[in-house]
Design an enzyme around this catalytic site. Sequence first.
Site, short mmCIF file in Angstrom:
data_model
loop_
_atom_site.label_atom_id
_atom_site.label_comp_id
_atom_site.label_asym_id
_atom_site.label_seq_id
_atom_site.Cartn_x
_atom_site.Cartn_y
_atom_site.Cartn_z
N GLU A 185 1.81 -0.17 -26.61
CA GLU A 185 1.25 0.36 -27.85
C GLU A 185 1.83 1.72 -28.21
O GLU A 185 2.43 2.39 -27.38
CB GLU A 185 -0.27 0.43 -27.77
CG GLU A 185 -0.80 1.20 -26.61
CD GLU A 185 -2.32 1.05 -26.51
OE1 GLU A 185 -3.01 1.97 -26.95
OE2 GLU A 185 -2.79 0.03 -25.99
N CYS A 216 3.21 8.72 -30.93
CA CYS A 216 3.17 8.73 -29.47
C CYS A 216 3.71 7.37 -29.01
O CYS A 216 3.14 6.33 -29.32
CB CYS A 216 1.71 8.91 -29.02
SG CYS A 216 1.45 8.73 -27.26
N CYS A 230 2.24 1.06 -15.59
CA CYS A 230 2.65 2.33 -14.98
C CYS A 230 2.27 2.31 -13.51
O CYS A 230 1.21 1.81 -13.15
CB CYS A 230 1.93 3.49 -15.68
SG CYS A 230 2.37 5.12 -15.04
N CYS A 251 -2.81 7.34 -11.80
CA CYS A 251 -3.81 8.39 -12.09
C CYS A 251 -5.18 7.73 -12.25
O CYS A 251 -5.32 6.76 -13.00
CB CYS A 251 -3.44 9.18 -13.34
SG CYS A 251 -1.87 10.05 -13.20
#
Length: 332
Positions: free
Chosen positions: A85, A98, A105, A109
């Site tokens: 996205e 962005c 990923c 995190c």
Amino acid sequence: MDLSISDLENYFISIGEKKFKAIQVFEWLYIHKERDITNFTNLKKELRDKLNENFNLDFISIKRKEEGHLVKKYLFELKDNNYVEAVLMEHDYGLSVCVSSQVGCNMGCKFCESGRLKKVRNLETHEMVQQIILIEEDIGKKIQSVVIMGIGEPFDNYDNVINFIKVINHAKGLSIGARHITVSTCGLVPKINEFSNLDLQVNLALSLHAPNDEIRNRIMPVNKAYNIGEVMKAIKAYISKTNRRVTIEYVMLNMVNDSVDNAKELANLLRGMNVYVNLIPYNETNNLDFKKSERIKEFKDTLLNCGINVTVRREFGGNISAACGQLRSKEV
Ligand code: SAH
């Protein structure tokens, strides 16, 4: 669209053509936004045939859009049916996008929705460039600035991301000013060092999110590979080499990293450095337990009193699911 201008010049030289053809191709791709090589009419027919044999101009596609106040989220479907996205934001200084750099990923995190989906693969340069082209076409306006802060860790896809920056920055590419491009990393030290040696005038942001290793280890597994001391050393070297100010991103998580003591510790860590802190109000997600801090103002004032430059990131989202990665995770 995977090739920088110098890659394309080398290609033309390698097939015995003049290198200025690269500029002509860039103009077709990025200025006229022509999607059929056959219509590159200032190139002779044999050359167009050859380009058609050697390249394709496949595009990713817009699968879904969601619109909120001053923000539009785009879900893109890639050729292999993966999804990423991008987000369009309307600032008073212009339009910014962005972009995502990976499918999923691996940085893990704990507070991040995108990171719940492990990396499937890196995005190719053209898949990043096309996020911007498709958004520009969708709204009929030009994008002024780009942040590489969508899904993925850009420095874990270093070569394609650098290529992407070169393509969008080029005057005959999307012509987005280097100072209007920001790449954000969770702190991959060897790549920060490599990035320091490139002469790109783009901005660097570091996702620090904690003032000490004890807290950072809890929320960012990458800290076990490169701790705060090592990351700050790389950032200091980057600043002294490039003379550029670095953004320190700090996501405000309730009762995790948002106390006044945390702010003082952060100020000590950053004192004297050419940085500014960007406090990020946490976007809560349905799947993760972290809550948005209620102490942003206190934290900010403490930093200011310690002489640290600080801003609070504006919240976009309105009535659409605001958290990064949520459109994709719904689709998957
Ligand atoms: N991987 C890169 C860029 C991706 S995210 C990096 O880590 O910098 C861009 C920023 O959004 C990062 O600082 C990231 O930590 C932060 N972020 C992730 N999830 C968030 C959430 N739910 N709310 C607010 N910020 C978030």
